[in-house]
Design a protein around this motif. Sequence first.
Motif, PDB file in Angstrom:
ATOM      1  N   VAL A  22     -52.880  88.281 110.923  1.00 45.32           N
ATOM      2  CA  VAL A  22     -53.961  89.263 110.948  1.00 45.32           C
ATOM      3  C   VAL A  22     -53.661  90.394 109.969  1.00 45.32           C
ATOM      4  O   VAL A  22     -54.533  90.873 109.247  1.00 45.32           O
ATOM      5  N   ALA A  23     -52.394  90.808 109.913  1.00 46.07           N
ATOM      6  CA  ALA A  23     -52.017  91.853 108.964  1.00 46.07           C
ATOM      7  C   ALA A  23     -52.281  91.408 107.535  1.00 46.07           C
ATOM      8  O   ALA A  23     -52.797  92.163 106.705  1.00 46.07           O
ATOM      9  N   PHE A  24     -51.937  90.162 107.220  1.00 48.88           N
ATOM     10  CA  PHE A  24     -52.204  89.630 105.890  1.00 48.88           C
ATOM     11  C   PHE A  24     -53.686  89.686 105.581  1.00 48.88           C
ATOM     12  O   PHE A  24     -54.097  90.067 104.502  1.00 48.88           O
ATOM     13  N   TRP A  25     -54.528  89.272 106.556  1.00 50.09           N
ATOM     14  CA  TRP A  25     -55.961  89.202 106.313  1.00 50.09           C
ATOM     15  C   TRP A  25     -56.554  90.591 106.083  1.00 50.09           C
ATOM     16  O   TRP A  25     -57.414  90.782 105.258  1.00 50.09           O
ATOM     17  N   ARG A  43     -65.757  82.508 102.870  1.00 49.86           N
ATOM     18  CA  ARG A  43     -64.533  83.309 102.867  1.00 49.86           C
ATOM     19  C   ARG A  43     -63.467  82.683 103.757  1.00 49.86           C
ATOM     20  O   ARG A  43     -62.281  82.631 103.386  1.00 49.86           O
ATOM     21  N   ALA A  44     -63.862  82.218 104.926  1.00 48.22           N
ATOM     22  CA  ALA A  44     -62.888  81.631 105.856  1.00 48.22           C
ATOM     23  C   ALA A  44     -62.232  80.394 105.262  1.00 48.22           C
ATOM     24  O   ALA A  44     -61.025  80.186 105.416  1.00 48.22           O
ATOM     25  N   CYS A  45     -63.016  79.565 104.588  1.00 54.66           N
ATOM     26  CA  CYS A  45     -62.457  78.366 103.955  1.00 54.66           C
ATOM     27  C   CYS A  45     -61.461  78.741 102.864  1.00 54.66           C
ATOM     28  O   CYS A  45     -60.379  78.151 102.767  1.00 54.66           O
ATOM     29  N   TYR A  46     -61.815  79.714 102.048  1.00 54.62           N
ATOM     30  CA  TYR A  46     -60.909  80.092 100.966  1.00 54.62           C
ATOM     31  C   TYR A  46     -59.682  80.835 101.471  1.00 54.62           C
ATOM     32  O   TYR A  46     -58.627  80.820 100.829  1.00 54.62           O
ATOM     33  N   ARG A  47     -59.770  81.468 102.632  1.00 54.22           N
ATOM     34  CA  ARG A  47     -58.564  82.052 103.232  1.00 54.22           C
ATOM     35  C   ARG A  47     -57.570  80.948 103.577  1.00 54.22           C
ATOM     36  O   ARG A  47     -56.371  81.063 103.321  1.00 54.22           O
ATOM     37  N   TYR A  98     -52.791  76.786 110.414  1.00 52.57           N
ATOM     38  CA  TYR A  98     -53.470  76.327 111.628  1.00 52.57           C
ATOM     39  C   TYR A  98     -54.283  77.472 112.240  1.00 52.57           C
ATOM     40  O   TYR A  98     -55.433  77.294 112.663  1.00 52.57           O
ATOM     41  N   ASN A  99     -53.673  78.657 112.284  1.00 53.27           N
ATOM     42  CA  ASN A  99     -54.339  79.813 112.856  1.00 53.27           C
ATOM     43  C   ASN A  99     -55.600  80.172 112.079  1.00 53.27           C
ATOM     44  O   ASN A  99     -56.591  80.648 112.649  1.00 53.27           O
ATOM     45  N   GLY A 100     -55.600  79.928 110.762  1.00 56.55           N
ATOM     46  CA  GLY A 100     -56.761  80.221 109.943  1.00 56.55           C
ATOM     47  C   GLY A 100     -57.984  79.409 110.313  1.00 56.55           C
ATOM     48  O   GLY A 100     -59.118  79.792 109.975  1.00 56.55           O
ATOM     49  N   MET A 101     -57.789  78.313 111.023  1.00 53.13           N
ATOM     50  CA  MET A 101     -58.920  77.473 111.410  1.00 53.13           C
ATOM     51  C   MET A 101     -59.813  78.129 112.457  1.00 53.13           C
ATOM     52  O   MET A 101     -60.957  77.715 112.652  1.00 53.13           O
TER      53      MET A 101
END
Length: 498
Positions: free
Chosen positions: A18-21, A112-116, A57-60
């Motif tokens: 989350v900090a990275f995002w 955006r979510a996909c590219y993250r 995995y968490n990014g999903m």
Amino acid sequence: MKRNSIYTKVLSLISLSVAFWFVSCDKELNLQPISEISADEFYNNAEDINLAVVGIYNGMYDVLDKEWILTELRSDNTYMSPRNSETANVPFRQVDRFVLTSQNIHVEDYWRACYRVISLANNVINQIDVVEDPELAGRYEGEARFFRAHMYFNLVRLWGGVFLVDRPISGAEAKTMDRSTTEEVYDFLLEDLEFAAENLPGTADGSELGRLTRWAAKTELGKALLTRGGTENINRAVTELSDVVHNSPFAYLDDYAGVFDISNEYNSEILYAVRYQTGSVGLGAPFANYFAPMQSDDFVVRGNGDELNVPSTSLSQTYEAGDERKAASMADTWIGYNGIVNESKHIIKYNSDFATVDDAGNDWPVIRFTDAMLLLAEAINEVNGPTSEAIDLLNKVHERAGLTAYDNSEVGSYFDFKLALEKERKLEFAFENQRWFDLVRTGRAITVMNTHFATEDQYNDPDRPQFNTNPIEEYQLLLPIPQYEIDLNPAIAQNIGY
């Protein structure tokens, strides 16, 4: 509570990811959410890489939070509730009615979510040399490349040619990029899936439960080959999918409802699912509340529903009498105060007991064994027509639902089999984000969707003409490139029609 799985690693990583995002949420193009953080200082050894992989995995979670809007809601399986007012949840209704623009927030958020996820994967791949064990390095890179391919597979099917990013890049470099062709995107993602299929382990048990195996990669590879089309690709799809169906340790359950039983998650039918956990630990799923009827209080799920994704009348009527999949997937009514029966179709596949709104514990299946079975049947039919093997695969899924097997005379021709298979997949994977991609792959999207718009009441209400919907055209099979991308680089070509 689920134990001994990837959950423990996800929980330990949430605050870090989350900090990275947050650091990256305003970067140009958003193609590199952590690329400007010193990856060299963070990824020092195999343990660091493992944590970074778990971050993928968490990014999903962000991906799935929006994916149903651009797939299921955009298909004939569901629609935006007509009980929502004209001014409520407008971006959802724009997607549902195919009147969205390049400024639609759901288009932007999913992109955006996909590219993250792609960026997180690129950072792992870029730093994989710090892992000294070749087998472990291959596994971690295989996981990263699977997710990168999965994102590109979804992106290319929704947008056509997109930006190919295969390494961490700066914001300045991102602003100079151009879209690759559809063929280039497929070449890229197929290479990633081939690597994943060769390097991922055959099983993932105990503390590794929930992590990818080669069988998930092979199934995705088979689907991507089949989607790309062409005799050579479809023949390759038959090979990959046959290996999964006949040689993997996975198998379909006897009971359809058992596949989604929250006490039996990650069973033998699940090749890959996004895992959720209730209990206010930051891993709960919101879908039960998204999909439940409005003003249903606690009678359907904890808290009111938003009624954003409602089963269509045609879907409800497509289930034959005795099809056990309907009761496990949707309901036509719900019982409220004083036993009053409310006529309101709603999805129940992701419902369970939970104490806090948007905090269900139901996993979301992404790849199931029956998907491999029906994809193999489809690929065989494309190459050789409905052989006995293809019909047998179809019938195994059909009979598992409590229905009588198809007679050869019913599915004996290429087109009869294709339509029977289309119907089977519609019901087997209802509300799992498969239907739109199936219609596009088989070339049936325009015909099916225009029938949907012409026959469903909510699109033809004389008292609410503002919700009437015109037939869709070829260009609408693709989504518009998000406007902020065009604003950052006006040289980028927008998809035709937007």
